[in-house]
Scaffold this active site. Structure first.
Site, short mmCIF file in Angstrom:
data_model
loop_
_atom_site.label_atom_id
_atom_site.label_comp_id
_atom_site.label_asym_id
_atom_site.label_seq_id
_atom_site.Cartn_x
_atom_site.Cartn_y
_atom_site.Cartn_z
N ASP A 1 -24.76 0.80 -2.48
CA ASP A 1 -24.14 -0.32 -2.14
C ASP A 1 -25.30 -1.31 -1.84
O ASP A 1 -25.44 -0.61 -0.34
CB ASP A 1 -22.50 -0.25 -1.68
N GLU B 1 -27.11 15.02 -0.95
CA GLU B 1 -27.13 13.60 -1.89
C GLU B 1 -25.75 13.46 -0.90
O GLU B 1 -24.63 12.75 -0.76
CB GLU B 1 -26.32 13.80 -3.10
C1 SAM Z 1 -23.30 2.12 -5.90
S1 SAM Z 1 -22.78 3.99 -6.17
C2 SAM Z 1 -23.74 5.16 -6.29
C3 SAM Z 1 -23.06 5.85 -6.69
C4 SAM Z 1 -24.28 6.91 -7.31
N1 SAM Z 1 -25.50 6.56 -6.57
C5 SAM Z 1 -25.33 6.87 -8.98
O1 SAM Z 1 -26.20 6.32 -8.54
O2 SAM Z 1 -24.73 6.70 -9.44
C6 SAM Z 1 -22.60 4.26 -4.37
C7 SAM Z 1 -22.13 4.72 -4.66
O3 SAM Z 1 -21.96 5.38 -2.48
C8 SAM Z 1 -20.56 5.29 -1.74
N2 SAM Z 1 -20.90 5.39 -0.23
C9 SAM Z 1 -21.18 3.95 -0.18
N3 SAM Z 1 -21.79 4.13 1.42
C10 SAM Z 1 -21.30 5.21 1.89
C11 SAM Z 1 -21.80 5.86 3.87
N4 SAM Z 1 -22.14 4.43 4.04
N5 SAM Z 1 -20.87 7.07 3.16
C12 SAM Z 1 -20.92 7.90 2.27
N6 SAM Z 1 -20.77 7.32 0.71
C13 SAM Z 1 -21.17 6.24 0.85
C14 SAM Z 1 -20.30 4.58 -2.37
O4 SAM Z 1 -18.58 5.20 -2.72
C15 SAM Z 1 -20.10 5.18 -3.75
O5 SAM Z 1 -19.78 6.28 -5.01
#
Ligand code: SAM
Length: 210
Positions: A113, A38
């Protein structure tokens, strides 16, 4: 003062600086079970529920934000998820540098994001430049699943990128067992956005057999 070592949420959270390239999943998990990965696990709702429900599958979570990584890793530990590991890393870099080729059975990306401002669109993860990393790590027949609430991200990047990837065939989206009635996946963000009445967009695709 805490040392760097104490900041690593062991035993679930791994120190990326200490990992071999490529990883050896069998050595890491102590078995040859399939590995599901994930990206951006946030608070870890999905990965924890899945790891608990499916002990015959290994789960690996990648999360960039330190606070979320520590929170999700601790949650997995408290839930006794010995079939889960996590790392704090940028996902495209980690897939390319650490994940063995053709070793992932399912790649989960839920509520990535959206970077809504036009000048930030280049930061969106799901775009053609990310797909070589996906093509490298997915096993033949392996699946990618993506869900978003963001119409712009969906229309401009997610749907055309997944449908346009020559190595993928789009298939029916599978709701994981952790999804409650009416949910696509059941993550924190989905539950928050569902309360706001937002629509969701979901897609799944499998890697063509070679
Ligand atoms: C909008 S949140 C969604 C979190 C979770 N999947 C949910 O649906 O509740 C997006 C998450 O992805 C992480 N994230 C964004 N870009 C990333 C990347 N390139 N590599 C690792 N994590 C990333 C962010 O830090 C954040 O915690």
């Amino acid at each position: 003062m805490q040392t760097k070592h104490e900041l690593i949420p062991e035993p679930i959270g791994l120190d990326v600086d200490q990992l071999p390239r490529p990883l050896d999943w069998q050595q890491l998990f102590g078995n040859a079970n399939p590995v599901e990965l994930e990206i951006g696990m946030g608070k870890g709702t999905f990965i924890t529920e899945q790891a608990r429900a499916r002990p015959d599958v290994n789960f690996f979570g990648i999360e960039w934000a330190r606070w979320f990584w520590r929170y999700a890793s601790d949650r997995l530990r408290r839930n006794g998820c010995t079939n889960a590991r996590t790392v704090r890393a940028e996902a495209a870099y980690f897939l390319t540098e650490f994940v063995p080729p053709e070793s992932i059975s399912v790649l989960h990306i839920y509520f990535p994001d959206p970077w809504p401002k036009a000048r930030h669109h280049k930061r969106r993860l799901i775009a053609p430049k990310f797909m070589p990393a996906v093509a490298r790590v997915l096993a033949p027949g392996g699946r990618i699943q993506v869900v978003t609430d963001h119409k712009g991200y969906w229309e401009e990047n997610i749907e055309p990128t997944i449908r346009g990837a020559e190595f993928l065939d789009v298939v029916d989206y599978n709701r994981p067992g952790s999804a409650a009635g009416g949910e696509c996946v059941g993550t924190n963000f989905e539950r928050k956005y569902a309360r706001e009445g937002r629509p969701f967009y979901a897609i799944a695709a499998v890697r063509k057999e070679t």
